[in-house]
Design an enzyme around this catalytic site. Structure first.
Site, PDB file in Angstrom:
ATOM      1  N   SER A  40       0.700  -1.183  -0.102  1.00 55.11           N
ATOM      2  CA  SER A  40       0.067  -0.010   0.035  1.00 55.11           C
ATOM      3  C   SER A  40       0.988   1.132   0.133  1.00 55.11           C
ATOM      4  CB  SER A  40      -0.808  -0.037   1.188  1.00 55.11           C
ATOM      5  OG  SER A  40      -0.116  -0.096   2.430  1.00 55.11           O
ATOM      6  N   ASP A 345      -3.652   8.001   7.875  1.00 59.65           N
ATOM      7  CA  ASP A 345      -4.186   7.257   8.512  1.00 59.65           C
ATOM      8  C   ASP A 345      -3.651   6.333   9.455  1.00 59.65           C
ATOM      9  OD1 ASP A 345      -3.228   5.335   7.046  1.00 59.65           O
ATOM     10  OD2 ASP A 345      -4.845   4.799   5.651  1.00 59.65           O
ATOM     11  N   HIS A 348      -0.499   4.811   7.070  1.00 56.55           N
ATOM     12  CA  HIS A 348       0.069   5.344   6.177  1.00 56.55           C
ATOM     13  C   HIS A 348       0.446   6.736   6.169  1.00 56.55           C
ATOM     14  CE1 HIS A 348      -2.508   2.001   4.559  1.00 56.55           C
ATOM     15  NE2 HIS A 348      -1.309   1.808   4.097  1.00 56.55           N
TER      16      HIS A 348
END
Ligand SMILES: *[C@@H]1O[C@H](CO)[C@@H](O)[C@H](O)[C@H]1NC(C)=O
Ligand SMILES: *[C@@H]1O[C@H](CO)[C@@H](O)[C@H](O)[C@H]1NC(C)=O
Ligand SMILES: *[C@@H]1O[C@H](CO)[C@@H](O)[C@H](O)[C@H]1NC(C)=O
Ligand SMILES: *[C@@H]1O[C@H](CO)[C@@H](O)[C@H](O)[C@H]1NC(C)=O
Length: 380
Positions: A40, A345, A348
Protein backbone atom coordinates in the site's frame (compact mmCIF):
# COMPACT_ATOMS: atom_id res chain seq x y z
CA UNK A 1 22.51 -26.55 -3.89
CA UNK A 2 19.67 -24.48 -5.27
CA UNK A 3 21.70 -21.42 -4.42
CA UNK A 4 24.80 -22.68 -6.20
CA UNK A 5 22.98 -23.56 -9.37
CA UNK A 6 21.48 -20.10 -9.43
CA UNK A 7 24.91 -18.52 -9.17
CA UNK A 8 26.00 -20.46 -12.22
CA UNK A 9 22.79 -19.59 -14.05
CA UNK A 10 23.03 -15.93 -13.20
CA UNK A 11 26.65 -15.71 -14.30
CA UNK A 12 25.65 -17.24 -17.60
CA UNK A 13 22.74 -14.83 -17.74
CA UNK A 14 24.96 -11.80 -17.07
CA UNK A 15 27.36 -12.90 -19.78
CA UNK A 16 24.48 -13.48 -22.18
CA UNK A 17 23.29 -9.95 -21.52
CA UNK A 18 26.75 -8.53 -22.10
CA UNK A 19 26.88 -10.27 -25.47
CA UNK A 20 23.37 -9.09 -26.34
CA UNK A 21 24.39 -5.54 -25.49
CA UNK A 22 27.31 -5.80 -27.88
CA UNK A 23 25.04 -7.04 -30.65
CA UNK A 24 22.29 -4.44 -30.19
CA UNK A 25 23.11 -1.21 -32.00
CA UNK A 26 25.41 0.91 -29.87
CA UNK A 27 23.15 3.89 -30.48
CA UNK A 28 20.21 2.18 -28.73
CA UNK A 29 20.42 3.28 -25.11
CA UNK A 30 17.44 1.09 -24.16
CA UNK A 31 14.18 2.36 -22.77
CA UNK A 32 14.07 3.69 -19.24
CA UNK A 33 10.68 2.66 -17.95
CA UNK A 34 9.45 2.61 -14.37
CA UNK A 35 8.03 -0.50 -12.78
CA UNK A 36 6.70 -0.34 -9.24
CA UNK A 37 6.05 -3.39 -7.07
CA UNK A 38 5.01 -3.76 -3.45
CA UNK A 39 2.30 -2.89 -0.98
CA UNK A 40 0.00 0.00 0.00
CA UNK A 41 2.94 2.39 0.36
CA UNK A 42 3.16 2.33 -3.46
CA UNK A 43 -0.34 1.21 -4.58
CA UNK A 44 -1.95 3.71 -6.96
CA UNK A 45 -5.26 1.93 -7.39
CA UNK A 46 -4.56 -1.76 -7.96
CA UNK A 47 -7.00 -2.92 -5.32
CA UNK A 48 -9.83 -0.86 -6.85
CA UNK A 49 -9.91 -3.61 -9.46
CA UNK A 50 -10.44 -6.35 -6.86
CA UNK A 51 -14.16 -6.00 -6.11
CA UNK A 52 -13.99 -8.15 -3.00
CA UNK A 53 -10.79 -6.73 -1.51
CA UNK A 54 -11.03 -5.43 2.03
CA UNK A 55 -7.81 -3.44 1.63
CA UNK A 56 -8.84 -0.34 -0.23
CA UNK A 57 -8.82 3.43 -0.25
CA UNK A 58 -11.17 4.32 -3.10
CA UNK A 59 -13.47 6.42 -0.94
CA UNK A 60 -13.21 9.78 0.86
CA UNK A 61 -11.39 11.25 2.72
CA UNK A 62 -8.62 9.49 0.83
CA UNK A 63 -7.47 11.65 -2.07
CA UNK A 64 -8.81 14.88 -0.57
CA UNK A 65 -5.67 16.73 -1.73
CA UNK A 66 -5.48 14.91 -5.06
CA UNK A 67 -6.61 16.98 -8.10
CA UNK A 68 -10.43 17.35 -7.85
CA UNK A 69 -10.22 15.75 -4.38
CA UNK A 70 -10.58 12.38 -6.04
CA UNK A 71 -10.10 9.13 -4.11
CA UNK A 72 -7.90 7.02 -6.38
CA UNK A 73 -7.10 4.02 -4.25
CA UNK A 74 -3.95 5.64 -2.91
CA UNK A 75 -3.69 5.33 0.86
CA UNK A 76 -2.96 9.03 1.16
CA UNK A 77 -4.55 12.44 1.17
CA UNK A 78 -2.87 12.98 -2.21
CA UNK A 79 0.11 11.42 -3.91
CA UNK A 80 2.33 8.67 -2.49
CA UNK A 81 6.06 7.98 -2.70
CA UNK A 82 5.79 6.09 -5.99
CA UNK A 83 4.21 9.23 -7.49
CA UNK A 84 6.92 11.53 -6.19
CA UNK A 85 9.73 9.24 -7.36
CA UNK A 86 8.12 9.18 -10.80
CA UNK A 87 7.84 12.99 -10.71
CA UNK A 88 11.53 13.32 -10.00
CA UNK A 89 12.16 11.26 -13.11
CA UNK A 90 10.06 13.65 -15.18
CA UNK A 91 6.63 12.02 -15.09
CA UNK A 92 3.43 13.61 -13.86
CA UNK A 93 2.93 10.84 -11.31
CA UNK A 94 3.32 7.07 -10.95
CA UNK A 95 2.63 4.96 -14.02
CA UNK A 96 -0.87 3.41 -13.91
CA UNK A 97 -1.84 0.15 -12.20
CA UNK A 98 -1.38 -3.01 -14.24
CA UNK A 99 -5.03 -3.92 -13.74
CA UNK A 100 -6.12 -0.65 -15.42
CA UNK A 101 -4.24 -1.41 -18.67
CA UNK A 102 -5.94 -2.43 -21.89
CA UNK A 103 -4.56 -3.96 -25.05
CA UNK A 104 -3.59 -0.51 -26.37
CA UNK A 105 -1.88 0.86 -23.25
CA UNK A 106 1.59 -0.46 -23.99
CA UNK A 107 1.48 0.99 -27.50
CA UNK A 108 0.85 4.55 -26.36
CA UNK A 109 3.61 7.00 -27.16
CA UNK A 110 3.77 8.24 -23.60
CA UNK A 111 3.81 4.78 -22.05
CA UNK A 112 6.20 5.15 -19.12
CA UNK A 113 5.86 1.96 -17.11
CA UNK A 114 3.49 0.05 -14.88
CA UNK A 115 2.63 0.00 -11.19
CA UNK A 116 1.84 -3.45 -9.81
CA UNK A 117 1.80 -2.59 -6.09
CA UNK A 118 -1.14 -3.92 -4.10
CA UNK A 119 -2.14 -2.78 -0.62
CA UNK A 120 -1.98 -5.53 2.00
CA UNK A 121 0.50 -7.68 0.07
CA UNK A 122 3.91 -8.74 1.29
CA UNK A 123 6.89 -10.92 0.50
CA UNK A 124 5.07 -14.08 1.47
CA UNK A 125 2.22 -15.30 -0.69
CA UNK A 126 -0.05 -15.77 2.31
CA UNK A 127 0.39 -12.19 3.54
CA UNK A 128 -2.82 -10.25 2.99
CA UNK A 129 -4.70 -13.32 1.82
CA UNK A 130 -6.67 -13.61 5.03
CA UNK A 131 -8.48 -10.80 6.73
CA UNK A 132 -6.96 -11.88 10.06
CA UNK A 133 -4.20 -9.27 9.86
CA UNK A 134 -6.65 -6.54 9.02
CA UNK A 135 -8.89 -7.33 11.96
CA UNK A 136 -6.03 -6.93 14.38
CA UNK A 137 -5.64 -3.24 13.87
CA UNK A 138 -9.06 -1.81 14.37
CA UNK A 139 -12.34 -1.61 12.57
CA UNK A 140 -12.01 -3.25 9.18
CA UNK A 141 -12.77 -1.01 6.23
CA UNK A 142 -16.46 -1.12 5.42
CA UNK A 143 -16.68 -1.75 1.73
CA UNK A 144 -19.89 -1.49 -0.26
CA UNK A 145 -19.26 -5.03 -1.44
CA UNK A 146 -20.03 -7.83 0.97
CA UNK A 147 -17.09 -10.17 0.76
CA UNK A 148 -18.20 -13.71 0.06
CA UNK A 149 -16.41 -16.20 2.24
CA UNK A 150 -15.06 -18.27 -0.66
CA UNK A 151 -12.19 -17.40 -2.98
CA UNK A 152 -12.28 -13.65 -2.80
CA UNK A 153 -9.11 -11.87 -3.81
CA UNK A 154 -7.96 -9.46 -1.17
CA UNK A 155 -4.57 -8.49 -2.59
CA UNK A 156 -2.22 -9.20 -5.50
CA UNK A 157 0.75 -11.04 -4.02
CA UNK A 158 4.29 -10.12 -5.02
CA UNK A 159 4.56 -13.45 -6.85
CA UNK A 160 1.51 -12.50 -8.91
CA UNK A 161 2.86 -8.98 -9.45
CA UNK A 162 6.00 -10.48 -10.98
CA UNK A 163 3.89 -12.75 -13.20
CA UNK A 164 2.05 -9.64 -14.37
CA UNK A 165 5.38 -8.01 -15.12
CA UNK A 166 6.35 -11.06 -17.20
CA UNK A 167 3.25 -10.45 -19.34
CA UNK A 168 4.14 -6.78 -19.76
CA UNK A 169 7.71 -7.65 -20.70
CA UNK A 170 6.57 -10.22 -23.27
CA UNK A 171 4.08 -7.82 -24.87
CA UNK A 172 6.47 -4.86 -24.79
CA UNK A 173 9.27 -6.83 -26.38
CA UNK A 174 6.95 -7.77 -29.20
CA UNK A 175 5.73 -4.17 -29.63
CA UNK A 176 9.14 -2.51 -29.42
CA UNK A 177 10.63 -4.88 -31.95
CA UNK A 178 13.63 -6.01 -29.97
CA UNK A 179 14.52 -2.69 -28.31
CA UNK A 180 15.83 -3.34 -24.87
CA UNK A 181 12.99 -2.68 -22.44
CA UNK A 182 14.28 -3.82 -19.06
CA UNK A 183 18.03 -3.30 -18.70
CA UNK A 184 17.85 0.47 -18.20
CA UNK A 185 14.42 0.46 -16.59
CA UNK A 186 13.96 1.18 -12.90
CA UNK A 187 12.32 -1.31 -10.59
CA UNK A 188 11.05 0.30 -7.41
CA UNK A 189 10.06 -2.14 -4.68
CA UNK A 190 8.46 -1.23 -1.35
CA UNK A 191 7.36 -4.23 0.69
CA UNK A 192 7.85 -6.18 3.92
CA UNK A 193 5.73 -4.27 6.45
CA UNK A 194 2.69 -6.48 6.14
CA UNK A 195 4.73 -9.65 6.65
CA UNK A 196 6.17 -8.19 9.85
CA UNK A 197 2.75 -7.04 11.11
CA UNK A 198 1.35 -10.50 10.43
CA UNK A 199 4.16 -12.27 12.25
CA UNK A 200 4.16 -9.94 15.25
CA UNK A 201 0.43 -9.97 15.83
CA UNK A 202 -0.05 -13.70 15.33
CA UNK A 203 2.16 -14.50 18.36
CA UNK A 204 3.82 -17.04 16.10
CA UNK A 205 5.95 -19.73 17.70
CA UNK A 206 8.44 -19.46 14.82
CA UNK A 207 11.63 -17.89 16.22
CA UNK A 208 12.31 -14.34 15.05
CA UNK A 209 15.57 -15.14 13.24
CA UNK A 210 13.95 -18.03 11.44
CA UNK A 211 11.06 -15.85 10.28
CA UNK A 212 13.44 -13.13 9.09
CA UNK A 213 15.41 -15.76 7.18
CA UNK A 214 12.23 -16.85 5.43
CA UNK A 215 11.54 -13.26 4.41
CA UNK A 216 15.09 -12.79 3.16
CA UNK A 217 14.84 -15.97 1.11
CA UNK A 218 11.49 -14.88 -0.29
CA UNK A 219 12.96 -11.50 -1.25
CA UNK A 220 15.92 -13.21 -2.89
CA UNK A 221 13.64 -15.44 -4.95
CA UNK A 222 11.49 -12.51 -6.07
CA UNK A 223 14.57 -10.52 -7.11
CA UNK A 224 15.98 -13.52 -8.98
CA UNK A 225 12.70 -13.88 -10.86
CA UNK A 226 12.93 -10.22 -11.87
CA UNK A 227 16.59 -10.59 -12.86
CA UNK A 228 15.69 -13.59 -14.99
CA UNK A 229 13.12 -11.36 -16.69
CA UNK A 230 15.84 -8.80 -17.48
CA UNK A 231 15.60 -6.38 -14.55
CA UNK A 232 18.93 -4.80 -13.63
CA UNK A 233 18.27 -1.58 -11.71
CA UNK A 234 16.55 -1.84 -8.37
CA UNK A 235 15.40 0.97 -6.09
CA UNK A 236 14.46 -0.81 -2.90
CA UNK A 237 12.73 0.66 0.12
CA UNK A 238 13.01 -1.22 3.40
CA UNK A 239 10.51 -1.19 6.26
CA UNK A 240 9.85 1.98 8.28
CA UNK A 241 9.66 1.84 12.10
CA UNK A 242 6.15 0.42 11.83
CA UNK A 243 5.87 0.09 15.60
CA UNK A 244 5.42 3.88 15.56
CA UNK A 245 2.32 3.81 13.32
CA UNK A 246 -0.68 5.25 15.16
CA UNK A 247 -2.35 1.82 14.84
CA UNK A 248 0.49 0.29 16.84
CA UNK A 249 1.02 3.05 19.39
CA UNK A 250 -2.51 2.54 20.66
CA UNK A 251 -1.46 -0.94 21.80
CA UNK A 252 1.16 0.63 24.08
CA UNK A 253 -0.26 2.02 27.33
CA UNK A 254 2.25 4.92 27.22
CA UNK A 255 1.39 5.77 23.60
CA UNK A 256 5.00 4.97 22.72
CA UNK A 257 6.07 2.86 19.76
CA UNK A 258 5.85 -0.95 19.87
CA UNK A 259 9.52 -1.73 20.28
CA UNK A 260 9.17 -5.38 19.24
CA UNK A 261 7.91 -4.36 15.81
CA UNK A 262 10.62 -1.74 15.39
CA UNK A 263 13.28 -4.32 16.22
CA UNK A 264 11.87 -6.55 13.48
CA UNK A 265 11.93 -3.66 11.01
CA UNK A 266 15.54 -2.83 11.90
CA UNK A 267 16.62 -6.47 11.60
CA UNK A 268 14.80 -6.69 8.27
CA UNK A 269 16.82 -3.80 6.92
CA UNK A 270 20.09 -5.48 7.93
CA UNK A 271 18.99 -8.67 6.17
CA UNK A 272 18.08 -6.75 3.04
CA UNK A 273 21.39 -4.90 3.07
CA UNK A 274 23.30 -8.21 3.21
CA UNK A 275 21.11 -9.76 0.53
CA UNK A 276 21.67 -6.91 -1.93
CA UNK A 277 25.43 -7.04 -1.39
CA UNK A 278 25.38 -10.74 -2.10
CA UNK A 279 23.19 -10.48 -5.20
CA UNK A 280 25.24 -7.66 -6.67
CA UNK A 281 28.46 -9.59 -6.17
CA UNK A 282 26.93 -12.62 -7.90
CA UNK A 283 25.67 -10.64 -10.86
CA UNK A 284 27.96 -7.71 -11.54
CA UNK A 285 25.68 -5.78 -13.84
CA UNK A 286 23.00 -5.30 -11.20
CA UNK A 287 22.70 -1.78 -9.85
CA UNK A 288 20.74 -0.97 -6.75
CA UNK A 289 19.91 1.71 -4.23
CA UNK A 290 18.57 0.58 -0.87
CA UNK A 291 16.53 3.19 0.98
CA UNK A 292 16.66 2.92 4.75
CA UNK A 293 13.06 3.80 5.55
CA UNK A 294 13.74 3.05 9.21
CA UNK A 295 16.48 5.64 9.57
CA UNK A 296 14.65 8.19 7.43
CA UNK A 297 11.50 8.00 9.53
CA UNK A 298 13.18 7.90 12.94
CA UNK A 299 15.09 10.99 11.89
CA UNK A 300 11.82 12.84 11.32
CA UNK A 301 10.03 11.53 14.40
CA UNK A 302 12.90 12.59 16.64
CA UNK A 303 13.28 15.99 15.06
CA UNK A 304 10.03 16.90 13.27
CA UNK A 305 10.07 20.69 13.28
CA UNK A 306 12.67 21.39 10.54
CA UNK A 307 10.41 19.31 8.28
CA UNK A 308 7.31 21.28 9.29
CA UNK A 309 5.70 18.36 11.08
CA UNK A 310 3.96 19.20 14.33
CA UNK A 311 2.11 15.88 14.74
CA UNK A 312 4.07 12.64 14.32
CA UNK A 313 2.01 10.34 16.54
CA UNK A 314 -1.68 10.71 15.68
CA UNK A 315 -3.32 10.02 12.32
CA UNK A 316 -4.89 12.90 10.39
CA UNK A 317 -7.91 10.85 9.33
CA UNK A 318 -9.57 8.35 11.65
CA UNK A 319 -11.35 8.13 14.98
CA UNK A 320 -10.70 7.48 18.65
CA UNK A 321 -7.38 7.31 20.43
CA UNK A 322 -4.64 8.93 18.28
CA UNK A 323 -7.30 8.96 15.55
CA UNK A 324 -6.17 5.37 15.02
CA UNK A 325 -9.12 3.26 16.13
CA UNK A 326 -10.73 3.44 12.70
CA UNK A 327 -9.61 3.46 9.11
CA UNK A 328 -10.02 6.67 7.09
CA UNK A 329 -13.66 6.11 6.15
CA UNK A 330 -16.09 8.85 5.05
CA UNK A 331 -17.37 9.35 8.60
CA UNK A 332 -13.86 9.67 10.07
CA UNK A 333 -12.52 12.80 11.73
CA UNK A 334 -10.20 14.74 9.44
CA UNK A 335 -7.42 17.18 10.39
CA UNK A 336 -7.15 20.45 8.50
CA UNK A 337 -3.37 21.03 8.62
CA UNK A 338 -2.48 17.92 6.68
CA UNK A 339 0.98 19.17 5.74
CA UNK A 340 1.91 19.15 9.43
CA UNK A 341 1.01 15.49 9.98
CA UNK A 342 3.37 12.59 9.44
CA UNK A 343 0.53 10.06 9.30
CA UNK A 344 -2.48 10.27 7.04
CA UNK A 345 -4.34 7.28 8.48
CA UNK A 346 -3.56 4.68 11.11
CA UNK A 347 -0.86 3.08 8.89
CA UNK A 348 0.12 5.38 6.05
CA UNK A 349 2.12 8.58 5.61
CA UNK A 350 0.61 11.83 4.41
CA UNK A 351 1.39 13.25 1.01
CA UNK A 352 3.85 15.61 2.72
CA UNK A 353 5.66 12.72 4.41
CA UNK A 354 5.71 10.71 1.17
CA UNK A 355 7.23 13.64 -0.66
CA UNK A 356 9.92 14.01 1.97
CA UNK A 357 10.67 10.28 1.72
CA UNK A 358 10.96 10.43 -2.07
CA UNK A 359 13.23 13.50 -1.95
CA UNK A 360 15.46 11.72 0.55
CA UNK A 361 15.58 8.53 -1.52
CA UNK A 362 16.31 10.51 -4.64
CA UNK A 363 19.03 12.80 -3.34
CA UNK A 364 19.88 11.62 0.18
CA UNK A 365 23.31 10.65 1.49
CA UNK A 366 24.52 7.23 2.62
CA UNK A 367 22.93 7.64 6.04
CA UNK A 368 19.60 7.11 4.27
CA UNK A 369 20.27 5.33 0.99
CA UNK A 370 23.13 3.01 0.02
CA UNK A 371 25.41 2.43 -1.83
CA UNK A 372 24.04 5.13 -4.16
CA UNK A 373 20.83 7.18 -4.13
CA UNK A 374 17.92 6.87 -6.53
CA UNK A 375 19.12 9.79 -8.69
CA UNK A 376 22.46 8.05 -9.17
CA UNK A 377 20.65 4.78 -9.84
CA UNK A 378 18.61 6.40 -12.60
CA UNK A 379 21.77 7.67 -14.27
CA UNK A 380 23.82 4.50 -13.72
C1 LIG B 1 -0.58 -8.78 -23.76
O1 LIG B 1 -0.83 -9.47 -24.95
C2 LIG B 1 -1.97 -10.31 -24.93
C3 LIG B 1 -2.01 -11.09 -26.22
O2 LIG B 1 -1.91 -10.23 -27.32
C4 LIG B 1 -3.21 -9.46 -24.72
O3 LIG B 1 -4.35 -10.27 -24.64
C5 LIG B 1 -3.08 -8.66 -23.43
O4 LIG B 1 -4.14 -7.76 -23.29
C6 LIG B 1 -1.77 -7.88 -23.41
N1 LIG B 1 -1.61 -7.28 -22.09
C7 LIG B 1 -1.13 -6.06 -21.91
C8 LIG B 1 -1.02 -5.57 -20.51
O5 LIG B 1 -0.74 -5.38 -22.81
C1 LIG C 1 -1.19 -12.53 21.27
O1 LIG C 1 -0.85 -12.26 22.62
C2 LIG C 1 -1.48 -11.09 23.14
C3 LIG C 1 -0.91 -10.83 24.54
O2 LIG C 1 -0.62 -12.03 25.19
C4 LIG C 1 -3.01 -11.32 23.16
O3 LIG C 1 -3.66 -10.17 23.64
C5 LIG C 1 -3.46 -11.60 21.71
O4 LIG C 1 -4.85 -11.88 21.69
C6 LIG C 1 -2.68 -12.76 21.11
N1 LIG C 1 -3.02 -12.86 19.70
C7 LIG C 1 -3.27 -14.03 19.08
C8 LIG C 1 -3.59 -13.95 17.62
O5 LIG C 1 -3.24 -15.09 19.65
C1 LIG D 1 5.88 1.51 25.04
O1 LIG D 1 6.53 2.75 24.89
C2 LIG D 1 7.58 2.97 25.82
C3 LIG D 1 8.10 4.39 25.57
O2 LIG D 1 7.06 5.30 25.80
C4 LIG D 1 8.66 1.94 25.66
O3 LIG D 1 9.68 2.13 26.61
C5 LIG D 1 8.07 0.55 25.78
O4 LIG D 1 9.04 -0.44 25.51
C6 LIG D 1 6.90 0.38 24.81
N1 LIG D 1 6.24 -0.88 25.02
C7 LIG D 1 6.23 -1.86 24.13
C8 LIG D 1 5.44 -3.08 24.48
O5 LIG D 1 6.83 -1.80 23.09
C1 LIG E 1 7.32 25.05 6.36
O1 LIG E 1 6.15 25.86 6.35
C2 LIG E 1 6.44 27.22 6.09
C3 LIG E 1 5.16 28.02 6.27
O2 LIG E 1 4.03 27.21 6.33
C4 LIG E 1 7.02 27.34 4.69
O3 LIG E 1 7.36 28.69 4.42
C5 LIG E 1 8.28 26.49 4.57
O4 LIG E 1 8.75 26.48 3.24
C6 LIG E 1 7.99 25.07 4.99
N1 LIG E 1 9.23 24.29 5.05
C7 LIG E 1 9.37 23.07 4.55
C8 LIG E 1 10.72 22.39 4.77
O5 LIG E 1 8.47 22.49 3.98
Amino acid sequence: MANKSWVVLSLVLCVAVAVAVAVVSASDPGLQLIFVLGDSTADVGTNNFLPTSMVRADFPHNGIDFPSSKPTGRFSNGLNSADFLAQMLGLKRSPPPFLSLNAKSLRKKRFSGVNFASGGSGLLDITGKTSLTLMKFGTPVKTPVVAPSGNRQNVVSLTEQIQQFATVKRNLTAIKGGRRVTEKSLFFISTGSNDLFGYYHSNSSIPKEEFLSSLELAYENHLKSLIDLGARKFGIISVAPIGCCPSQRIHNTTGGCLEGLNELALAFHARLDALMLKLSSECKDIKYALGNAFEMTVNVIQNPFPFNFTQVEAACCGAGKLNAESFCIPSAKLCSNRNNYLFWDLFHPTQAASKLAAVTLFSGGTQFVTPINFAQLAKA
